[in-house]
Design a protein around this motif. Structure first.
Motif, mmCIF file in Angstrom:
data_model
loop_
_atom_site.group_PDB
_atom_site.id
_atom_site.type_symbol
_atom_site.label_atom_id
_atom_site.label_comp_id
_atom_site.label_asym_id
_atom_site.label_seq_id
_atom_site.Cartn_x
_atom_site.Cartn_y
_atom_site.Cartn_z
ATOM 1 N N ILE A 1 0.861 -1.182 0.000
ATOM 2 C CA ILE A 1 0.000 0.000 0.000
ATOM 3 C C ILE A 1 0.896 1.230 0.000
ATOM 4 O O ILE A 1 1.848 1.315 0.769
ATOM 5 N N ARG A 2 0.604 2.183 -0.888
ATOM 6 C CA ARG A 2 1.395 3.412 -0.964
ATOM 7 C C ARG A 2 0.833 4.442 0.012
ATOM 8 O O ARG A 2 -0.361 4.745 -0.018
ATOM 9 N N VAL A 3 1.696 4.975 0.845
ATOM 10 C CA VAL A 3 1.328 6.000 1.821
ATOM 11 C C VAL A 3 2.168 7.233 1.530
ATOM 12 O O VAL A 3 3.389 7.136 1.416
ATOM 13 N N GLU A 4 1.527 8.378 1.393
ATOM 14 C CA GLU A 4 2.234 9.636 1.172
ATOM 15 C C GLU A 4 2.051 10.493 2.415
ATOM 16 O O GLU A 4 0.940 10.870 2.762
ATOM 17 N N LEU B 1 3.878 -1.762 3.269
ATOM 18 C CA LEU B 1 3.704 -0.338 2.987
ATOM 19 C C LEU B 1 4.896 0.208 2.201
ATOM 20 O O LEU B 1 6.033 -0.186 2.420
ATOM 21 N N THR B 2 4.605 1.147 1.299
ATOM 22 C CA THR B 2 5.623 1.959 0.643
ATOM 23 C C THR B 2 5.336 3.386 1.073
ATOM 24 O O THR B 2 4.247 3.899 0.834
ATOM 25 N N VAL B 3 6.291 4.025 1.733
ATOM 26 C CA VAL B 3 6.050 5.335 2.330
ATOM 27 C C VAL B 3 6.948 6.382 1.690
ATOM 28 O O VAL B 3 8.148 6.171 1.537
ATOM 29 N N ARG B 4 6.338 7.511 1.306
ATOM 30 C CA ARG B 4 7.073 8.657 0.784
ATOM 31 C C ARG B 4 6.627 9.904 1.539
ATOM 32 O O ARG B 4 5.552 9.920 2.129
ATOM 33 N N THR B 5 7.448 10.945 1.482
ATOM 34 C CA THR B 5 7.132 12.200 2.152
ATOM 35 C C THR B 5 7.036 13.321 1.125
ATOM 36 O O THR B 5 7.890 13.446 0.250
#
Length: 81
Positions: A20-23, A52-56
């Motif tokens: 799941i992509r989380v921004e 999870l794949t997390v970006r800021t």
């Protein structure tokens, strides 16, 4: 009870095919802001999960060009009204 650092243990029929992509959006742009500390903590812990794949997205470092976006927006009513 699971924590952010534990990998998800969903049954295979409930597991996602890909992470799941989380921004993480950091919205504070004022000088002396504390939110990067909190955002870094969240990203570090959530990013350790395999599901999870997390970006800021930090608005202080990458301010959106609202003028261009507003100029390109279609101001017509969506249903012809």
């Amino acid at each position: 009870m699971s924590t952010l650092t534990e990998a998800s243990t969903l049954p295979s029929e409930l597991a996602w095919a890909e992470p799941i992509r989380v921004e993480m959006i950091v919205g504070s742009v004022r000088p002396g802001r504390f939110v990067p500390v909190v955002a870094d903590w969240f990203v570090r812990h959530a990013g350790s999960r395999a599901d999870l794949t997390v970006r800021t997205l930090d608005l202080a470092e990458n301010p959106p060009d609202f003028a261009a976006r507003i100029g390109a927006a279609d101001a017509r009513a969506p249903y012809g009204g």
